[in-house]
Design a protein around this motif. Structure first.
Motif, PDB file in Angstrom:
ATOM      1  N   TRP A   1      -9.204  -6.543  -8.621  1.00 14.70           N
ATOM      2  CA  TRP A   1     -10.309  -5.710  -7.859  1.00 14.70           C
ATOM      3  C   TRP A   1      -9.414  -5.051  -6.648  1.00 14.70           C
ATOM      4  CZ3 TRP A   1     -13.091  -5.958  -3.207  1.00 14.70           C
ATOM      5  CH2 TRP A   1     -14.317  -5.000  -2.868  1.00 14.70           C
ATOM      6  N   ALA A   2      -9.241  -5.537  -5.627  1.00 17.08           N
ATOM      7  CA  ALA A   2      -9.021  -4.815  -4.615  1.00 17.08           C
ATOM      8  C   ALA A   2      -7.721  -4.416  -4.627  1.00 17.08           C
ATOM      9  CB  ALA A   2      -9.342  -6.081  -3.716  1.00 17.08           C
ATOM     10  N   CYS A   3      -7.043  -4.698  -5.546  1.00 12.37           N
ATOM     11  CA  CYS A   3      -5.924  -3.734  -5.870  1.00 12.37           C
ATOM     12  C   CYS A   3      -6.369  -2.311  -6.648  1.00 12.37           C
ATOM     13  CB  CYS A   3      -4.843  -4.760  -6.410  1.00 12.37           C
ATOM     14  SG  CYS A   3      -3.303  -3.216  -7.194  1.00 12.37           S
ATOM     15  N   GLY A   4      -7.217  -2.609  -7.564  1.00 15.97           N
ATOM     16  CA  GLY A   4      -7.453  -0.602  -7.729  1.00 15.97           C
ATOM     17  C   GLY A   4      -8.156  -0.407  -7.106  1.00 15.97           C
ATOM     18  N   GLU A   5      -9.187  -0.790  -6.396  1.00 16.92           N
ATOM     19  CA  GLU A   5      -9.683  -0.185  -4.921  1.00 16.92           C
ATOM     20  C   GLU A   5      -9.128   0.434  -3.967  1.00 16.92           C
ATOM     21  OE1 GLU A   5     -13.101   0.115  -4.564  1.00 16.92           O
ATOM     22  OE2 GLU A   5     -12.711   0.065  -6.658  1.00 16.92           O
ATOM     23  N   PHE A   6      -8.029   0.060  -3.651  1.00 17.30           N
ATOM     24  CA  PHE A   6      -6.864  -0.293  -2.355  1.00 17.30           C
ATOM     25  C   PHE A   6      -6.106   1.332  -3.239  1.00 17.30           C
ATOM     26  CE2 PHE A   6      -6.945  -4.158  -0.451  1.00 17.30           C
ATOM     27  CZ  PHE A   6      -7.024  -3.190   1.144  1.00 17.30           C
ATOM     28  N   ARG A   7      -5.828   1.526  -4.070  1.00 15.87           N
ATOM     29  CA  ARG A   7      -4.700   2.656  -4.559  1.00 15.87           C
ATOM     30  C   ARG A   7      -6.085   3.766  -5.281  1.00 15.87           C
ATOM     31  NH1 ARG A   7      -0.244   1.957  -3.936  1.00 15.87           N
ATOM     32  NH2 ARG A   7       1.074   0.569  -4.999  1.00 15.87           N
ATOM     33  N   ARG A   8      -7.231   3.451  -5.035  1.00 12.60           N
ATOM     34  CA  ARG A   8      -8.573   4.458  -5.438  1.00 12.60           C
ATOM     35  C   ARG A   8      -8.336   4.914  -3.829  1.00 12.60           C
ATOM     36  NH1 ARG A   8     -13.222   5.029  -3.387  1.00 12.60           N
ATOM     37  NH2 ARG A   8     -13.474   2.799  -2.835  1.00 12.60           N
ATOM     38  N   ILE A   9      -8.734   4.349  -3.511  1.00 14.01           N
ATOM     39  CA  ILE A   9      -8.676   4.843  -1.506  1.00 14.01           C
ATOM     40  C   ILE A   9      -7.489   5.766  -1.593  1.00 14.01           C
ATOM     41  CG2 ILE A   9      -8.516   4.475   0.792  1.00 14.01           C
ATOM     42  CD1 ILE A   9     -10.209   2.539   0.169  1.00 14.01           C
TER      43      ILE A   9
ATOM     44  N   LEU B   1       0.566  -1.118   0.061  1.00 10.39           N
ATOM     45  CA  LEU B   1       0.105  -0.017   0.203  1.00 10.39           C
ATOM     46  C   LEU B   1       0.751   1.618   0.071  1.00 10.39           C
ATOM     47  CD1 LEU B   1      -2.745  -0.911   2.590  1.00 10.39           C
ATOM     48  CD2 LEU B   1      -3.156  -1.301  -0.112  1.00 10.39           C
ATOM     49  N   LEU B   2       2.208   0.769   0.328  1.00  9.54           N
ATOM     50  CA  LEU B   2       3.046   2.337   0.616  1.00  9.54           C
ATOM     51  C   LEU B   2       3.987   2.700  -0.745  1.00  9.54           C
ATOM     52  CD1 LEU B   2       3.641   1.922   4.130  1.00  9.54           C
ATOM     53  CD2 LEU B   2       2.470   3.309   3.378  1.00  9.54           C
ATOM     54  N   ASP B   3       3.818   1.340  -1.158  1.00 11.40           N
ATOM     55  CA  ASP B   3       4.876   1.106  -2.301  1.00 11.40           C
ATOM     56  C   ASP B   3       4.672   2.992  -3.497  1.00 11.40           C
ATOM     57  OD1 ASP B   3       6.428   0.922  -5.162  1.00 11.40           O
ATOM     58  OD2 ASP B   3       7.538  -0.825  -2.921  1.00 11.40           O
ATOM     59  N   SER B   4       4.834   2.644  -4.266  1.00 10.39           N
ATOM     60  CA  SER B   4       4.540   3.886  -5.274  1.00 10.39           C
ATOM     61  C   SER B   4       4.246   3.139  -6.393  1.00 10.39           C
ATOM     62  CB  SER B   4       4.946   5.166  -5.631  1.00 10.39           C
ATOM     63  OG  SER B   4       6.859   4.360  -5.906  1.00 10.39           O
ATOM     64  N   ARG B   5       4.818   1.755  -6.913  1.00  7.65           N
ATOM     65  CA  ARG B   5       4.340   0.806  -7.348  1.00  7.65           C
ATOM     66  C   ARG B   5       2.636   0.420  -8.015  1.00  7.65           C
ATOM     67  NH1 ARG B   5       9.682  -2.213  -7.973  1.00  7.65           N
ATOM     68  NH2 ARG B   5       8.748  -2.297  -5.468  1.00  7.65           N
ATOM     69  N   GLU B   6       2.406  -0.510  -8.404  1.00 10.16           N
ATOM     70  CA  GLU B   6       1.159  -0.946  -8.595  1.00 10.16           C
ATOM     71  C   GLU B   6       1.581  -2.148  -8.025  1.00 10.16           C
ATOM     72  OE1 GLU B   6      -2.779  -1.889 -11.047  1.00 10.16           O
ATOM     73  OE2 GLU B   6      -2.105   0.056 -10.791  1.00 10.16           O
ATOM     74  N   TYR B   7       2.296  -3.361  -9.042  1.00 10.68           N
ATOM     75  CA  TYR B   7       2.824  -4.372  -8.906  1.00 10.68           C
ATOM     76  C   TYR B   7       3.346  -5.746  -7.576  1.00 10.68           C
ATOM     77  CZ  TYR B   7       5.611  -8.771  -9.785  1.00 10.68           C
ATOM     78  OH  TYR B   7       6.549  -9.920  -9.088  1.00 10.68           O
ATOM     79  N   PRO B   8       3.830  -4.101  -6.374  1.00 12.12           N
ATOM     80  CA  PRO B   8       4.623  -5.298  -5.112  1.00 12.12           C
ATOM     81  C   PRO B   8       3.010  -5.688  -4.627  1.00 12.12           C
ATOM     82  CG  PRO B   8       5.990  -3.496  -5.405  1.00 12.12           C
ATOM     83  CD  PRO B   8       4.717  -3.426  -6.610  1.00 12.12           C
TER      84      PRO B   8
END
Length: 287
Positions: A275-283, A186-193
């Protein structure tokens, strides 16, 4: 306790003994526990105590006790969320305030039990709730179940008696490790981790445990922001608390609940992780 299947820690048992000896209950209680089942058991026991018609309360055998035990007593309410909302709304709270002043249907007391109050009561709703205590009704018991009492407003805490149930839910090391990786993602600026860490949700057997562990880390971060202590992974919680706001942490905890619900609905596991990854990023990106 008269055949009732409750198993409380010595501190809680001592509190209940004191209640029985004094014959009175505080009118406003917060039950703080990392274990929702234990919190619910204590809330039910307190509700039985409030409505019991026996000489030793709770007797466990009278009609009122049995109805409260099975959550069917007309004077013991569990306010639910409306229209798939994630929190109570102000209008709902105002209606509840009016209802609290109406005499009980079937006994000498009314009980309101709010599950997950630290997640479901926004600051605005809590402030509305406070109005109830300017002129509190007689013979009404309010119980708030929380995993982190410090997430509640100080004005609420000052008016409630807080009962803390110690202990944590035991989770397997694999679930705890996967949750830690997701939290750091969640704290990483990259999406992959983050997406890689959330692949742990692809296993339907372990996914609920990973979500529970992740929610625990988020809750600990919320506790740190509120001045309380973290119960689990203190280092990871501290990192989250340093980067995320209270609202974002609450939104992420709700997202964990939503993901857990999707698992129960047999949603495709691979799609769930994406989906969860996208929603976490949105938040994270929201202001």
């Amino acid at each position: 306790m008269n055949g009732m299947d409750f198993h409380f820690d010595p501190e809680i048992s001592a509190f209940l003994d004191e209640v029985r000896a004094s014959g009175s209950l505080p009118h406003a209680l917060i039950i703080e526990s990392p274990d929702e089942k234990k919190a619910d058991d204590l809330a039910v026991c307190l509700a039985m105590t409030a409505v019991c018609t026996g000489s030793e309360k709770p007797c466990g055998v009278c009609k009122s006790c049995q109805n409260a035990l099975h959550k069917s007593h007309p004077d013991v309410a569990y306010p639910s969320l409306r229209q798939q909302k994630k929190q109570y709304d102000v209008e709902q709270m105002r209606e509840l305030i009016k209802d609290a002043y109406i005499l009980p249907n079937d006994g000498a007391a009314k009980v309101y039990i709010f599950e997950k109050a630290d997640e479901r009561m926004s600051p605005l709703v809590q402030n509305t709730f406070l109005k109830l205590f300017e002129e509190p009704p007689q013979n009404v018991l309010f119980i708030l179940e929380c995993q982190t009492a410090q997430a509640m407003l100080p004005t609420i805490l000052s008016r409630f008696t807080v009962i803390r149930i110690r202990g944590t839910r035991e989770l397997p090391p694999e679930a705890l490790g996967a949750a830690r990786e997701a939290a750091l993602g969640l704290l990483d600026s990259r999406e992959y981790p983050l997406l890689k860490a959330l692949n742990a949700l692809c296993d339907k057997d372990t996914a609920p445990l990973v979500l529970t562990a992740l929610k625990g880390i988020l809750r600990d971060a919320l506790a740190l922001l509120s001045g309380a202590e973290a119960l689990g992974d203190k280092d990871t919680a501290r990192q989250l608390a340093g980067r995320l706001t209270r609202k974002k942490l609450l939104d992420m905890m709700e997202l964990c609940d939503s993901a857990d619900l999707k698992i129960k609905q047999n949603v495709n596991s691979a799609l769930l992780a994406t989906w969860a990854c996208g929603e976490f990023r949105r938040i994270i990106w929201q202001r």
